[in-house]
Scaffold this active site. Structure first.
Site, PDB file in Angstrom:
ATOM      1  N   ASP A  23      -1.004  16.679 -28.858  1.00 46.86           N
ATOM      2  CA  ASP A  23      -1.261  16.712 -27.419  1.00 46.86           C
ATOM      3  C   ASP A  23      -2.753  16.607 -27.139  1.00 46.86           C
ATOM      4  O   ASP A  23      -3.163  16.566 -25.992  1.00 46.86           O
ATOM      5  CB  ASP A  23      -0.726  18.019 -26.817  1.00 46.86           C
ATOM      6  CG  ASP A  23       0.723  17.875 -26.402  1.00 46.86           C
ATOM      7  OD1 ASP A  23       1.266  16.765 -26.513  1.00 46.86           O
ATOM      8  OD2 ASP A  23       1.318  18.878 -25.966  1.00 46.86           O
ATOM      9  N   ASP A  39      11.213  15.230 -27.144  1.00 48.88           N
ATOM     10  CA  ASP A  39      10.265  16.330 -27.270  1.00 48.88           C
ATOM     11  C   ASP A  39      10.971  17.611 -27.738  1.00 48.88           C
ATOM     12  O   ASP A  39      12.207  17.725 -27.664  1.00 48.88           O
ATOM     13  CB  ASP A  39       9.604  16.550 -25.896  1.00 48.88           C
ATOM     14  CG  ASP A  39       8.217  17.160 -26.000  1.00 48.88           C
ATOM     15  OD1 ASP A  39       7.857  17.657 -27.079  1.00 48.88           O
ATOM     16  OD2 ASP A  39       7.494  17.143 -24.976  1.00 48.88           O
TER      17      ASP A  39
HETATM   18  C1  DGJ Z   1       4.665  18.220 -24.723  1.00 43.79           C
HETATM   19  C2  DGJ Z   1       4.311  16.844 -25.151  1.00 43.79           C
HETATM   20  O1  DGJ Z   1       3.612  16.883 -26.355  1.00 43.79           O
HETATM   21  C3  DGJ Z   1       3.539  16.155 -24.043  1.00 43.79           C
HETATM   22  O2  DGJ Z   1       3.124  14.900 -24.467  1.00 43.79           O
HETATM   23  C4  DGJ Z   1       4.420  16.076 -22.838  1.00 43.79           C
HETATM   24  O3  DGJ Z   1       5.499  15.229 -23.085  1.00 43.79           O
HETATM   25  C5  DGJ Z   1       4.894  17.455 -22.433  1.00 43.79           C
HETATM   26  N1  DGJ Z   1       5.483  18.157 -23.531  1.00 43.79           N
HETATM   27  C6  DGJ Z   1       5.883  17.380 -21.308  1.00 43.79           C
HETATM   28  O4  DGJ Z   1       6.411  18.588 -20.995  1.00 43.79           O
END
Ligand code: DGJ
Length: 877
Positions: free
Chosen positions: A570, A495
């Site tokens: 997300d 990430d």
């Molecule tokens: C952002 C990501 O896009 C989410 O899927 C998740 O992993 C969160 N970060 C976790 O902090």
């Protein structure tokens, strides 16, 4: 194929041709890029397509005294610079030691290699493709990828700076790539203010540009602008390729649709700040540029040094956007994605994020994993929250030690138990970041991109590690090496949740530090990142890496060179996701976009959607689940199991097939008749119906999806048009609809129920468990040509005037799947038919109510009877 005669060059792919020549002043004149054409063997017919010039026009600038008819302003060029009469945005901008900024690129030499083994280049990474001086060979042959390669070398006329432009021709995928590198062959420093990757000067400007912009949770929203006049800039300055403006874009003739018309696609193999310029000039010519964003960019090129720009990708289609996307998909599959996962089926995963967020312990995760295993899921992923004191997003990034309160047996203990359930195990990391509240920050406060002289702006309470510094890169590699080696980790979600601000490297000037060279930081960060990714993917070749940056804030071909899939957004709401995934589908194959079935109401939109819709949309990506299966009822779990069985059955089609969008495409509002759904209510402005088809390699199987956003009453008839089937093949077409929940019919149930049933009462819930309404069945056998051209007229839609098992009931947000299998003459029996036969047999053996009409009060079980007591008599009766 590359044909060269003297200084004439023709680059041919299966369906396209790209041509240019060097003129008498040594400039590279672009001549043609479009549908494949045949030239004379000696390219002597270039004279016919070359623009004619006898006299300079009006107040344009003539190149020089000897060439008074040549004006750069009105000329299509392969490379350009400012100051010699070309008024369009230039390909490269340099400042020489004496302050001069005029740049003029003159042909020096060229080199051709046919059938060269190449590997896609990433600037500064360990496997850059370069030519061995004089030998015409590539230095590195990291992967077996064949392309025809042409390198043109230009010299700046008055200063000793060389510009190499390398073209790579990928015949089968109809893609031509090009990249640039700049060499300071002089004795004085040169400042590079701009070095782009792609320049395409088209002789006409009547194009629409189709770009993909967005923000967090709403990535890849397509929009179009007319490129007839002036300049349009699509660019990112977030430090990443960004969700604000993806580097992938297209241009098209205004009447182009999904299946017809001329269009071009462009992308950049790069993950940092980028810009794409379309500059239409006063002479009706259109310049397309793409490369690193020059805002804040300044690179000091010392004598003997080289600066490499990223590689750009371009393709052309005479047959609309679907064919163009196919070129891009094939290219990404064959030449971008690499390593063990290149052609492998991607596992179905369960991710803990939306199921638990930071609030979990080993027990909770194991319960989830057990549910996942029961459902047939193949990989369990522990998301954020497993390390340091990470109970929220304010702390511990950088401290990659497991939290033993949450995981008393460590990552290994958890992974082993998960493995024992028959699942593989993966986890989340965010290696490029550090929280101020962390041990790492305490130990190395200067390891972040920050200017100590100013207050730092905030972004998710974290700072970006300064990957321009070797010691920081080493720390990242070492800490990740420990994590990845600590257990049987088979998947990693990488990430990156902060966009750049306060960009400043505090590295020491000695040893290549960046003091006074801050204009290089953003690009050097990306180079540092690639070095880290290269190292870790080399050390852990079996791990399936998934990129992520707050969803799709870094969805690009650079990341895909290392990580075969990326978390698309997300936003897991299927209605938003359909838009987002459709946006990605123009430039990226769908298995590169990971997509999850999540909870309803959805966590980002609070929208309620049927499970089958969530599955149908997520199924057109690398499928995962991201919801609390531990809370699912038996009925919901059965549905998940069914979905997973179905997905596994069609996974190879969905993950490796050829993808087609239905409708008229992103220019729909320019085309009379709209997007084919104009008669329907269109509340979102994006089209009410989304129609996709994925066809297996040899056309023997296909999966279709139709998503309706809003119901419009009295629009009974709708036709699904599959695409990409073999015209002469006979197919069995069938749907995947088992039954409807009576609760979806609200208090209409009372029109047939013998007792009154309150809409949100206990009784309806109990009845819903026992009684399902049979769904419509679509089943036909037909030739591909009929299916594709006449389409499948689906069952009549529910319109409030009657319902039986031949009525299709599409509530708002309804997504449905269709299947096509080549009919080889054996008895056509679909899964649904088998299920139907089974039901019929069971019914004969032991009669059971299957529809609301058949409810008999005599047979109402005791618990229902009790519930009705509370709900009272049916007042209508
Ligand atoms: C952002 C990501 O896009 C989410 O899927 C998740 O992993 C969160 N970060 C976790 O902090």
């Amino acid at each position: 194929m590359i044909t060269v005669n003297e200084k004439k060059f023709a680059l041919q792919t299966a369906n396209t041709t790209y041509a240019f020549e060097i003129n008498e002043t040594g400039h590279a004149l672009h001549l043609y890029y479009g549908k494949k054409v045949r030239f004379a063997d000696d390219l002597s017919d270039f004279g016919m397509i070359r623009q004619k010039r006898e006299f300079i026009t009006g107040n344009t600038i003539a190149y020089d005294q000897e060439h008074l008819a040549l004006g750069m302003e009105d000329t299509c060029l392969e490379v350009s610079g400012p100051g010699k009469g070309d008024l369009r945005s230039p390909f490269a901008e340099l400042t020489f030691a004496d302050g001069s900024r005029t740049v003029d690129w003159i042909y020096d030499s060229h080199m051709v290699m046919r059938g060269a083994k190449v590997r896609k280049t990433l600037p500064g990474s360990y496997d850059i493709m370069t030519f061995e001086a004089g030998e015409g060979l590539l230095k590195k042959r990291a992967e077996e990828e064949i392309a025809d390669v042409l390198r043109l070398s230009f010299l700046e006329k008055s200063y000793k700076v060389r510009l190499n432009i390398t073209y790579l021709v990928y015949e089968n995928t109809n893609v031509i790539c090009r990249y640039a590198d700049l060499v300071n062959e002089g004795e004085e420093d040169v400042i590079v203010n701009r070095l782009l990757s792609l320049q395409l000067d088209l002789p006409e400007s009547g194009f629409e540009g189709i770009y993909f912009d967005g923000a967090w949770a709403r990535e890849m929203h397509s929009y179009h602008v007319s490129l007839g006049h002036g300049m349009h800039v699509n660019r990112s300055n977030t430090g990443t390729s960004s969700n604000r403006a993806n580097p992938f874009f297209m241009i098209a003739k205004p009447q182009t649709n999904e299946d017809a018309g001329e269009c071009y696609a462009f992308n950049l193999i790069y993950s940092g700040n980028h810009m794409e310029i379309a500059d239409a000039n006063a002479y009706g010519k259109l310049r397309i540029l793409s490369g690193m964003n020059d805002e804040g960019f300044e690179w000091l090129l010392k004598p003997g040094e080289t600066l490499e720009a990223p590689e750009a990708v371009m393709s052309y289609s005479a047959d609309g956007f679907n064919a163009l996307s196919y070129n891009m998909h094939s290219f990404v599959r064959q030449h971008i994605v690499r390593g063990e996962w290149k052609e492998k089926d991607r596992p179905i995963l369960l991710n803990s994020w939306e199921a638990a967020y930071f609030k979990f312990d080993e027990g909770k995760l194991l319960k989830l994993a057990k549910r996942a295993a029961d459902a047939g899921i193949e990989l369990f992923v522990m998301d954020d929250g497993w390390f340091g004191e990470r109970d929220d997003d304010t702390k511990s990034l950088g401290d990659w030690e497991e939290n033993t309160k949450k995981l008393p047996h460590g990552v290994k203990g958890l992974a082993d138990k998960v493995n024992k359930m028959g699942l593989s195990f993966g986890l989340w990391v965010e290696p490029e970041m550090v929280n101020v509240n962390s041990e790492l920050y305490k130990a190395h406060p200067d390891w972040v991109l920050a200017n100590p002289k100013r207050e730092h702006s905030e972004g998710r309470n974290q700072r970006i590690l300064d990957l321009t510094r070797k010691e920081v890169r080493e720390y990242v590699v070492e800490s990740m090496r420990k994590v990845f080696g600590s257990a049987n980790i088979e998947y990693v979600k990488w990430d990156m949740n902060r966009i750049f601000s306060d960009v400043f490297s505090q590295g020491e000037p000695a040893g290549g530090g960046l003091k006074n060279r801050q204009g290089e930081v953003a690009h050097r960060y990306v180079l540092g990142l690639y070095e880290i990714m290269a190292e870790l993917t080399k050390r852990f070749p079996h791990i399936l890496f998934e990129g992520c940056a707050s969803g799709g804030n870094r969805f690009d071909l650079g990341i895909l060179c290392y990580f075969p899939q990326i978390w698309g957004s997300d936003d897991t709401d299927p209605i938003c996701r359909a838009e987002i995934q459709q946006g990605y589908s123009y430039g990226y194959p769908l298995e590169c976009v990971s997509a999850h079935v999540s909870a309803s109401p959805n966590h980002q939109t609070l929208r309620r959607t049927p499970m089958k819709t969530r599955f149908a949309v997520a199924g057109f990506g690398s499928l995962g689940y991201e919801c609390n299966l531990s809370d699912f009822s038996k009925e919901q779990m059965d549905e998940v199991k069914d979905e997973i069985t179905l997905y596994k059955q069609y996974r190879s089609v969905l993950q490796h097939g050829r993808f087609y969008r239905g409708g008229m495409g992103p220019l729909a509002d320019r085309v009379a008749g709209g997007d084919g759904t104009s008669v329907l209510y269109n509340p979102t402005g994006y089209g009410n119906i989304t129609e996709w088809t994925m066809v297996s390699e040899f056309g023997t199987k296909a999966v279709g999806m139709m998503l309706k956003k809003m119901v419009q009453p009295n629009t009974q008839n709708i036709t699904y048009y599959p695409k990409g089937l073999e015209e002469e093949n006979k197919y069995r077409f069938f749907n995947h609809e088992l039954s409807y929940d009576i609760r979806d019919f609200g208090d209409l149930v009372n029109t047939v129920a013998p007792i009154h049933v309150k809409q949100d009462g206990l009784l309806i819930d109990i009845l819903a468990k026992k009684i399902k309404l049979p769904a419509e069945k679509e089943e036909y056998v037909a030739y591909g040509s009929l299916l594709m051209n006449a389409g499948v007229a689906l069952k009549q839609n529910f319109s409030g005037t009657g319902y039986n098992e031949n009525v299709r009931y599409d509530q708002d947000f309804s997504g449905k799947l269709f299947f096509m299998e080549e009919d080889d003459g054996t008895v056509p029996v679909s899964e649904e038919t088998v299920e139907e036969i089974r039901r019929e047999v069971e019914e004969k053996e032991e009669p059971e109510e299957t529809a609301a009409e058949e409810i008999n009060t005599e047979e109402v079980p005791e618990e229902i009877a009790k519930a009705t007591d509370n709900e009272g008599e049916n007042s209508n009766e």
